[in-house]
Design a protein around this motif. Structure first.
Motif, short mmCIF file in Angstrom:
data_model
loop_
_atom_site.label_atom_id
_atom_site.label_comp_id
_atom_site.label_asym_id
_atom_site.label_seq_id
_atom_site.Cartn_x
_atom_site.Cartn_y
_atom_site.Cartn_z
N GLN A 146 0.86 -1.19 0.00
CA GLN A 146 0.00 0.00 0.00
C GLN A 146 0.90 1.23 0.00
N ILE A 147 0.81 2.03 -1.05
CA ILE A 147 1.69 3.19 -1.15
C ILE A 147 0.96 4.52 -1.03
N THR A 148 -0.35 4.47 -1.00
CA THR A 148 -1.14 5.68 -0.82
C THR A 148 -1.83 5.61 0.54
N ILE A 182 -2.98 6.37 7.81
CA ILE A 182 -4.01 5.36 7.99
C ILE A 182 -5.25 6.07 8.51
N CYS A 183 -6.25 6.17 7.65
CA CYS A 183 -7.44 6.98 7.93
C CYS A 183 -8.63 6.13 8.37
N SER A 233 -6.29 -14.59 4.06
CA SER A 233 -5.59 -13.57 4.84
C SER A 233 -5.06 -12.53 3.87
N VAL A 234 -5.47 -11.28 4.06
CA VAL A 234 -4.95 -10.18 3.26
C VAL A 234 -3.98 -9.42 4.14
N LYS A 252 -4.93 -7.56 7.65
CA LYS A 252 -3.97 -6.98 8.59
C LYS A 252 -3.10 -5.97 7.85
N LEU A 253 -2.83 -4.87 8.52
CA LEU A 253 -2.03 -3.78 7.96
C LEU A 253 -0.79 -3.60 8.83
#
Length: 174
Positions: free
Chosen positions: A58-60, A97-98, A86-87, A113-114
């Protein structure tokens, strides 16, 4: 996919997300025949128990829209084999992170999961590509796409450096 890419990505999964499941192989997401409108950019892996792991970069900024696209992807992947999905999303710690952590209701069995990491993803990609070239390996379409994206995923003040690296590599391989 080359063996070193597989090793590097599975190591990222194990170390970043503490997932110790044995991963059998990576499959091209195009082989899953997902609908055109569903986001299809990650690396998809199958575990020994035929569960799916999707590794994303994730780059944005991580917004509600981004979360929606990952939920839609997770549901579509679950529908392809009816096994847990699982992502795993890796982003540089500069990404905003909004979205707050919350439960996501769905008929599909998945987790998202981030993880924010210190390393710049553009540097990470460049190192992987340079390592491949130093070993005499041929870059595939995924490598070339990652290479072309480096000036976009880096900090503004680093763009010229990554453009120059991109131009050097393209000139060397063509």
């Amino acid at each position: 996919m080359k063996e070193q890419d597989f090793i590097m990505k599975t190591k990222l999964i194990k170390e970043t997300f503490k997932d110790q499941r044995k991963i059998k192989c990576q499959i091209p997401i195009q082989n899953l025949n997902l609908e055109q409108h569903i986001y299809q950019e990650g690396s998809i892996f199958i575990t020994e128990k035929d569960e799916i792991i999707d590794l994303e970069l994730q780059i944005t900024d991580f917004t509600e829209d981004e979360l929606v696209k990952y939920v839609e992807l997770a549901e579509a992947l679950y529908e392809t084999n009816n096994k847990h999905v699982s992502v795993y999303i890796i982003c540089p710690n500069t990404v905003n992170i909004c979205v707050k952590e919350c439960e996501i209701k769905s008929e599909s069995d998945f987790t998202i999961k981030l993880a924010a990491i210190e390393e710049n993803p553009a540097h990470m990609l460049l190192n992987i590509i340079k390592n491949k070239l130093s070993k005499g390996e041929i870059l595939d379409s995924e490598d070339l796409h990652a290479l072309s994206m480096m000036p976009i995923i880096c900090k503004k003040e680093e763009r010229n450096y990554f453009r120059k690296e991109y131009f050097k590599i393209i000139n060397d391989i063509t």
